[in-house]
Structure formats: C-alpha cells, structure tokens
Enzyme design. Structure first.
Site, mmCIF file in Angstrom:
data_model
loop_
_atom_site.group_PDB
_atom_site.id
_atom_site.type_symbol
_atom_site.label_atom_id
_atom_site.label_comp_id
_atom_site.label_asym_id
_atom_site.label_seq_id
_atom_site.Cartn_x
_atom_site.Cartn_y
_atom_site.Cartn_z
ATOM 1 N N GLU A 16 0.802 -1.222 0.000
ATOM 2 C CA GLU A 16 0.000 0.000 0.000
ATOM 3 C C GLU A 16 0.835 1.272 0.000
ATOM 4 O OE1 GLU A 16 -2.459 -3.029 2.432
ATOM 5 O OE2 GLU A 16 -0.378 -2.640 1.923
ATOM 6 N N SER A 231 -6.026 -2.941 0.794
ATOM 7 C CA SER A 231 -6.273 -2.386 -0.538
ATOM 8 C C SER A 231 -6.595 -3.474 -1.567
ATOM 9 C CB SER A 231 -5.075 -1.557 -1.011
ATOM 10 O OG SER A 231 -4.889 -0.445 -0.163
ATOM 11 N N ARG A 269 -25.104 -5.838 0.749
ATOM 12 C CA ARG A 269 -24.574 -4.504 0.474
ATOM 13 C C ARG A 269 -23.339 -4.322 1.349
ATOM 14 N NH1 ARG A 269 -29.379 -1.303 -0.528
ATOM 15 N NH2 ARG A 269 -28.119 0.614 -0.458
ATOM 16 N N GLU A 270 -22.282 -3.772 0.782
ATOM 17 C CA GLU A 270 -21.063 -3.505 1.536
ATOM 18 C C GLU A 270 -21.084 -2.052 1.981
ATOM 19 O OE1 GLU A 270 -17.362 -5.022 0.010
ATOM 20 O OE2 GLU A 270 -18.428 -6.439 -1.283
ATOM 21 N N ASP A 351 -15.837 -1.992 8.151
ATOM 22 C CA ASP A 351 -16.515 -2.395 6.923
ATOM 23 C C ASP A 351 -17.511 -3.511 7.231
ATOM 24 O OD1 ASP A 351 -14.770 -0.601 5.854
ATOM 25 O OD2 ASP A 351 -13.514 -2.083 4.842
ATOM 26 N N SER A 375 -11.308 8.728 -0.482
ATOM 27 C CA SER A 375 -11.451 7.751 0.599
ATOM 28 C C SER A 375 -12.761 7.927 1.348
ATOM 29 C CB SER A 375 -10.280 7.867 1.577
ATOM 30 O OG SER A 375 -9.080 7.488 0.963
#
Length: 402
Positions: A16, A231, A269-270, A351, A375
């Site tokens: 990353e 990522s 759904r995220e 998340d 972001s």
C-alpha cells in the site's frame, strides 16, 4: 500560539506504499498550519526513513502514475535516538544516506546516532516533536510495528495502539475477537499456504482446498484473500468449485501472506462506517455509513485495487448509504461495538455487510483508513458534519493532551 510540531510519516515497505503517499498528501494539504508545523518523513520501499524528499503535496490520483518515496539530491536520512523521546529525531547528511542505501536492509535499520557520529557524520536535530501521525497502510506500519517503536520512544502518536493495530491487520484474529463478542462475521476458513498439500503440486493443493471448502460447508462464490494485507491486494474471487482456480487463488494470496482466508461470498450490500475517538476513554463517535457503488458493474466485478485507485470512474461513494435509517443506526452501533472490542483508539473504518434480511456482519476493521480525496473515511465525516481539517486537528490534539 506555539505550534505543535508533528511528524507526518508515510510510504513504507507494504504494497500500500503509494496509497500511503497520497493519503499523506491529503493530510498535509488539510492540516491547520496555524496550529501545527508538519514535518514530512518518508519511508522508502527498502525501509529507509528520509526527510527533505519530494513534497507529497504534489502527488494525486489523477496523474496516471502511483507515487513512491525515492531518494533525491536533497534528501537526508532520519535517525532516531529512542532514549531521547520527542527530542530524538535527527537528520543526517545526504552523503550518509547514499552510503546507507548501499548497505543490506537489516543493517540500514540498525543505524544509530552513535554509529554515525563514530563515522564522522553530522547530525542535525529536527527539534522537539510533539506527536507523530503515521499515515501508513498495511504491514510494517499499520500492524503495530511503528506503533511499538513510538511507544518505546515515548512519543505520542495518532491512531490505534500496538494491540489493536496488530489484531486488525490480521483478518483471521479480527474475526476471532469479533465472534467471541457475539458480532457476526462472514463464514470462512483459514489455511496455511506453507503446508497445503505440503508443496506436492498445484493439483494436489487444489484438491485439498476443495475438500476444506466442502468440509466447512462454504457456498460459492468464495473469496481467497491474504490475512494480513490491504487495498484488496492478493484477493481472488472463485465463482464455482474448481481445484485449479482455488490453487491459483491461494498462490496469489500467498504472495502477500502465508496465512490465507477463504470466505464465502456474501450476497449483501457492503457498507462502511467511520469511527472517531480522538480522546482515549471517551465514547467513540460514528459517521453516517457510506457505500461504494460500482459504476461499471459486471458479474465478476468486485471493488479491487484498480477500482479503488486507478480507475476513478469505476465507482463512487454514497453517504449516507441508501438504506433505511433503522439499518444505518444499527450499522453505527455495531461499528462502535467492534471498535471497542478490539480496543480501538483514535480512528478506524469498520466495513460491514448488510444482508437482504437486515442482518449485519463485520467484514474487517481498518485502523488507519485511507485519507485520499476519494477515501470513504473523510467523505463519511464530511457528510456527517466534521471537516477533513477538523478531523486532523482533533486527532493530533487528542494525543498531545494525554
């Protein structure tokens, strides 16, 4: 008013690296320079810490080339004297930096003020450092490594502690902790890529993986991902039972970590929720949850690295997510609980999956979420009522006041 001097640490040895560079650019552009004097410190991919490198504020996502911390004609090595706490930050000579770059990586990491003085190198103090903002993503930065160094030095730093950073970097142990607290997570298994089929053949590895997935009762599609990476590096979607595909997915993930997760693809759904806790001991605040919406959907599409950072037309952020308020509030509650379960501090992004029946699962916790212009973390808080600059101010002042 005396300005607080803050090291902005970016780059690093993880995959990353470029995202950290762009996150640092965002922080440096938004930081309140009436209150703070930022000191950019870059870490090359080889692990050399430098000052006076390229100005990160020149980096962005639209240039077509991902940025990287490189040695330049003006850069100097940063040298730490861990016994001197906030007064232990020094810049060496450019000549010493060039010489250090030619040494083995492990030896470079061991350079000390005493060694450099013995070699006749000059060192210049950077002055007293009030805090460090480690804008680092992935291993060797977000996993507790740098946090442990700063703890030993006694220097305040923004973000989660050693324990929370280490636990949340490893998706396997994140799930273990969350499950123990009664927080639902996606069904899955963890495998050791070093021992699958004992290296016999790709076919044997595939057959073993098929058996493990069947035994766990996982439904396809499944996602094969490294346990300690970010990522979306090393993540592969396997749509149906296929030994060869599973074996190749395991190989791809193992390039980033020997511990690999195989998780059942969730029809959901995220949704992502930003958590903010600048003053340790206070109740964490949560943003309105947001959703990444793919603008180029397909049957095989998922939010991979290119969708996140290379193709800015591939997706967009919606905050708040288009869900009932009751569901959004439930996501906020679970995000705060998950943050507390892992002993979070400062900031994180939780998340989640929101299933069709309203059930919510936690996918992962990012202890240093991206601070790039696109972001979720900054966009979620801006939509909730806290500006990017105020976020940075409160995070730094929170650790300096402890």
């Amino acid at each position: 008013m005396t300005k607080q001097r803050v090291v902005i640490l970016y780059g690093g040895q993880a995959d990353e690296h470029p995202i950290s560079c762009i996150s640092a650019a965002g922080v440096l552009k938004a930081i309140d320079r009436e209150r703070f004097e930022p000191i950019p410190v870059g870490i090359t991919r080889d692990g050399i810490w430098i000052v006076n490198g390229e100005d990160p504020r020149n980096w962005d996502l639209g240039s077509g080339e991902l940025p990287e911390v490189r040695l330049s004609e003006h850069s100097q090595p940063l040298v730490l004297d861990i016994a001197r706490s906030g007064d232990g930050f020094y810049a060496g000579s450019h000549e010493t930096l060039v010489a250090a770059a030619e040494r083995p990586a492990g030896y470079r990491a061991a350079l000390s003020p005493q060694e450099l003085h013995a070699e006749g190198a000059s060192l210049t103090s950077l002055g007293h450092i009030d805090a460090v903002f480690p804008v680092l993503h992935g291993p060797y930065g977000e996993d507790g490594s740098v946090q442990g160094l700063l703890e030993v030095m006694g220097v305040p730093y923004v973000g989660c502690s050693v324990l929370a950073s280490a636990v949340c970097m490893d998706k396997h142990f994140t799930k273990v902790l969350l499950k123990s607290a009664g927080i639902p997570v996606a069904p899955g298994i963890t495998v050791d890529a070093r021992t699958v089929a004992c290296g016999e053949s790709i076919e044997a590895a595939g057959d073993e993986l098929v058996g493990l997935v069947r035994k766990a009762g996982l439904k396809y599609p499944v996602f094969v991902k490294p346990s300690r990476a970010g990522s979306s590096f090393g993540v592969t979607k396997v749509g149906e039972e296929n030994a060869k595909d599973l074996a190749h997915a395991l190989f791809e993930a193992s390039q980033h970590d020997w511990r690999v997760l195989i998780e059942e693809g969730i029809e959901a759904r995220e949704v992502e929720c930003a958590v903010f806790n600048p003053v340790e001991g206070e109740q964490p605040q949560t943003s309105w949850p947001g959703e990444i919406v793919l603008d180029k959907p397909s049957d095989e599409a998922f939010y991979d690295f290119d969708s996140k950072y290379m193709d800015l037309t591939a997706a967009h952020v919606e905050v708040p997510a288009q869900l009932p308020e009751e569901t959004l509030q439930k996501v906020r509650h679970i995000a705060a609980k998950a943050f507390q379960v892992v002993d979070g501090r400062g900031l994180s992004r939780v998340d989640c999956y929101v299933l069709p029946d309203g059930q919510i699962m936690v996918n992962e916790i990012n202890t240093m979420p991206g601070f790039t212009p696109i972001s979720m973390y900054r966009q979620a808080w801006e939509a909730t009522g806290i500006s990017y600059s105020d976020l940075i101010t409160q995070l730094i002042e929170g650790v300096c006041a402890e």
